[in-house]
Enzyme design. Structure first.
Site, PDB file in Angstrom:
ATOM      1  N   SER A  36       0.868  -1.186   0.000  1.00 40.40           N
ATOM      2  CA  SER A  36       0.000   0.000   0.000  1.00 40.40           C
ATOM      3  C   SER A  36       0.895   1.223   0.000  1.00 40.40           C
ATOM      4  CB  SER A  36      -0.848  -0.009   1.276  1.00 40.40           C
ATOM      5  OG  SER A  36      -1.418   1.263   1.515  1.00 40.40           O
ATOM      6  N   TYR A  42      -2.199  -1.020  10.465  1.00 38.34           N
ATOM      7  CA  TYR A  42      -2.119  -1.183   9.008  1.00 38.34           C
ATOM      8  C   TYR A  42      -0.777  -0.674   8.483  1.00 38.34           C
ATOM      9  CZ  TYR A  42      -3.883  -0.978   4.156  1.00 38.34           C
ATOM     10  OH  TYR A  42      -4.078  -1.159   2.806  1.00 38.34           O
TER      11      TYR A  42
HETATM   12  P1  NAD Z   1     -11.448  -6.159  -0.010  1.00 39.97           P
HETATM   13  O1  NAD Z   1     -12.051  -5.971   1.335  1.00 39.97           O
HETATM   14  O2  NAD Z   1     -12.272  -5.911  -1.230  1.00 39.97           O
HETATM   15  O3  NAD Z   1     -10.794  -7.603  -0.138  1.00 39.97           O
HETATM   16  C1  NAD Z   1     -10.091  -8.196   0.924  1.00 39.97           C
HETATM   17  C2  NAD Z   1     -10.035  -9.682   0.702  1.00 39.97           C
HETATM   18  O4  NAD Z   1      -9.324 -10.289   1.816  1.00 39.97           O
HETATM   19  C3  NAD Z   1     -11.422 -10.345   0.676  1.00 39.97           C
HETATM   20  O5  NAD Z   1     -11.413 -11.397  -0.267  1.00 39.97           O
HETATM   21  C4  NAD Z   1     -11.560 -10.899   2.090  1.00 39.97           C
HETATM   22  O6  NAD Z   1     -12.464 -11.982   2.201  1.00 39.97           O
HETATM   23  C5  NAD Z   1     -10.136 -11.336   2.341  1.00 39.97           C
HETATM   24  N1  NAD Z   1      -9.834 -11.547   3.750  1.00 39.97           N
HETATM   25  C6  NAD Z   1     -10.031 -10.693   4.796  1.00 39.97           C
HETATM   26  N2  NAD Z   1      -9.669 -11.302   5.942  1.00 39.97           N
HETATM   27  C7  NAD Z   1      -9.238 -12.551   5.625  1.00 39.97           C
HETATM   28  C8  NAD Z   1      -8.757 -13.656   6.374  1.00 39.97           C
HETATM   29  N3  NAD Z   1      -8.633 -13.607   7.706  1.00 39.97           N
HETATM   30  N4  NAD Z   1      -8.423 -14.785   5.711  1.00 39.97           N
HETATM   31  C9  NAD Z   1      -8.566 -14.865   4.369  1.00 39.97           C
HETATM   32  N5  NAD Z   1      -9.018 -13.842   3.601  1.00 39.97           N
HETATM   33  C10 NAD Z   1      -9.345 -12.709   4.233  1.00 39.97           C
HETATM   34  O7  NAD Z   1     -10.170  -5.196  -0.010  1.00 39.97           O
HETATM   35  P2  NAD Z   1      -9.183  -4.670  -1.154  1.00 39.97           P
HETATM   36  O8  NAD Z   1      -9.294  -3.193  -1.154  1.00 39.97           O
HETATM   37  O9  NAD Z   1      -9.338  -5.428  -2.423  1.00 39.97           O
HETATM   38  O10 NAD Z   1      -7.794  -5.004  -0.472  1.00 39.97           O
HETATM   39  C11 NAD Z   1      -6.928  -6.014  -0.934  1.00 39.97           C
HETATM   40  C12 NAD Z   1      -5.507  -5.680  -0.501  1.00 39.97           C
HETATM   41  O11 NAD Z   1      -5.137  -4.441  -1.091  1.00 39.97           O
HETATM   42  C13 NAD Z   1      -5.335  -5.506   1.013  1.00 39.97           C
HETATM   43  O12 NAD Z   1      -4.115  -6.076   1.414  1.00 39.97           O
HETATM   44  C14 NAD Z   1      -5.313  -3.996   1.170  1.00 39.97           C
HETATM   45  O13 NAD Z   1      -4.601  -3.603   2.317  1.00 39.97           O
HETATM   46  C15 NAD Z   1      -4.596  -3.594  -0.103  1.00 39.97           C
HETATM   47  N6  NAD Z   1      -4.790  -2.198  -0.500  1.00 39.97           N
HETATM   48  C16 NAD Z   1      -6.039  -1.707  -0.815  1.00 39.97           C
HETATM   49  C17 NAD Z   1      -6.160  -0.398  -1.196  1.00 39.97           C
HETATM   50  C18 NAD Z   1      -7.482   0.207  -1.549  1.00 39.97           C
HETATM   51  O14 NAD Z   1      -7.562   1.430  -1.674  1.00 39.97           O
HETATM   52  N7  NAD Z   1      -8.519  -0.561  -1.725  1.00 39.97           N
HETATM   53  C19 NAD Z   1      -5.047   0.434  -1.265  1.00 39.97           C
HETATM   54  C20 NAD Z   1      -3.801  -0.091  -0.948  1.00 39.97           C
HETATM   55  C21 NAD Z   1      -3.690  -1.419  -0.581  1.00 39.97           C
END
Ligand code: NAD
Length: 261
Positions: free
Chosen positions: A143, A156
């Site tokens: 991130s 985080y």
């Molecule tokens: P999201 O909530 O859409 O997806 C998260 C996924 O992780 C889901 O499939 C959920 O079921 C799974 N998950 C959560 N807890 C879990 C567990 N204990 N065991 C197994 N699976 C689990 O979120 P996203 O935005 O797609 O985020 C995905 C990654 O991207 C994360 O690591 C997040 O930190 C990172 N990220 C997101 C953003 C953003 O703006 N959306 C920015 C930077 C980084």
């Protein structure tokens, strides 16, 4: 890029960025082991949809990324059912926002476990097979918060900074085995994780949805645009290509200029 027939595990791929990366890999002919939470019906629709749309094998593991034994079993099961794990995407992640003195201890533990330790456990399990086959791609979704902090996100930011340390270390260990290990560091991507932060922020700051998007979320993102899931998936696919073979131990920003400031 010849990825057809390779096998992958993408954690947290029932939603958002992980699902986008899983579908992107499948579109290149890569078999995928999906992982993450959701209702049985939702998950089956995603799994069957990937098989139907792309003609690859799509499996699902319900492994909880807070549970080391379940994580190791997920990797073993992918190796057994698919034949190998060539591409490993550590993407599962959660967020919690609170001042440090009120930060719930169980949220700290869960975020460190899912956003950082899970990647240690998957890599530990998948590395021997990749080394034996002399090819591998490990991609960790970090991130912008792996490079800079924001207040109220202690767990985080700590987990994502830690993920970079893990990435660099393992990249050095695996460098002579045809295995690359990198982080992708998105800014704000429009996914359920971000969407869920909107109602509380609207209430807390007495703002409209548009104001929250513009003045809170995208305040730090110079392009003033959300990054798309497809753009992140395209970067992950590039890291899987032969052209990206010399890129290892890197942290690639895809953040609309956020961390240039
Ligand atoms: P999201 O909530 O859409 O997806 C998260 C996924 O992780 C889901 O499939 C959920 O079921 C799974 N998950 C959560 N807890 C879990 C567990 N204990 N065991 C197994 N699976 C689990 O979120 P996203 O935005 O797609 O985020 C995905 C990654 O991207 C994360 O690591 C997040 O930190 C990172 N990220 C997101 C953003 C953003 O703006 N959306 C920015 C930077 C980084």
């Amino acid at each position: 890029m010849i990825l057809k027939g390779k096998n992958s595990v993408v954690t947290g791929s029932t939603s958002g960025i992980g699902l986008g990366i899983a579908r992107g890999l499948a579109a290149q002919g890569v078999n995928v082991m999906l992982n993450g939470f959701g209702t049985a019906a939702e998950i089956e629709a995603i799994r069957a949809g990937i098989e139907k749309d792309f003609g690859v094998k799509a499996l699902y593991s319900a492994a909880d990324m807070t549970k080391p034994l379940e994580i190791a079993a997920m990797v073993a099961s992918a190796e057994k059912q698919l034949g190998s794990v060539d591409i490993l995407v550590n993407n599962a992640g959660i967020q919690h926002v609170a001042p440090i003195e009120e930060f719930p201890i169980e949220k700290w533990d869960a975020i460190i476990a899912i956003n950082l330790s899970a990647a240690f456990h998957t890599i530990r399990a998948a590395a021997p097979g990749m080394k034996a086959r002399k090819w591998g791609r490990i991609i960790n979704t970090a991130s912008a918060h792996s490079l800079v902090a924001s207040p109220f996100k202690a767990a985080y930011v700590s987990a994502k900074h830690g993920l970079i340390g893990l990435t660099k270390t393992v990249a050095l260990e695996l460098a002579t085995f045809g295995i690359t290990v990198n982080c992708i560091s998105p800014g704000y991507v429009w996914t359920p994780l971000v969407e869920r932060q909107i109602p509380d922020t609207m209430k807390a700051r007495n703002m409209t949805e548009e104001q929250v998007k513009r003045d809170v979320l995208l305040a730090a993102q110079p392009t003033k645009e959300f990054v798309t899931i497809e753009q992140v998936a395209a970067l992950a696919l590039y890291l899987c290509s032969d052209a990206a073979a010399p890129i290892t131990g890197a942290n690639l920003s895809i953040d609309g200029g956020w961390t240039a400031q």
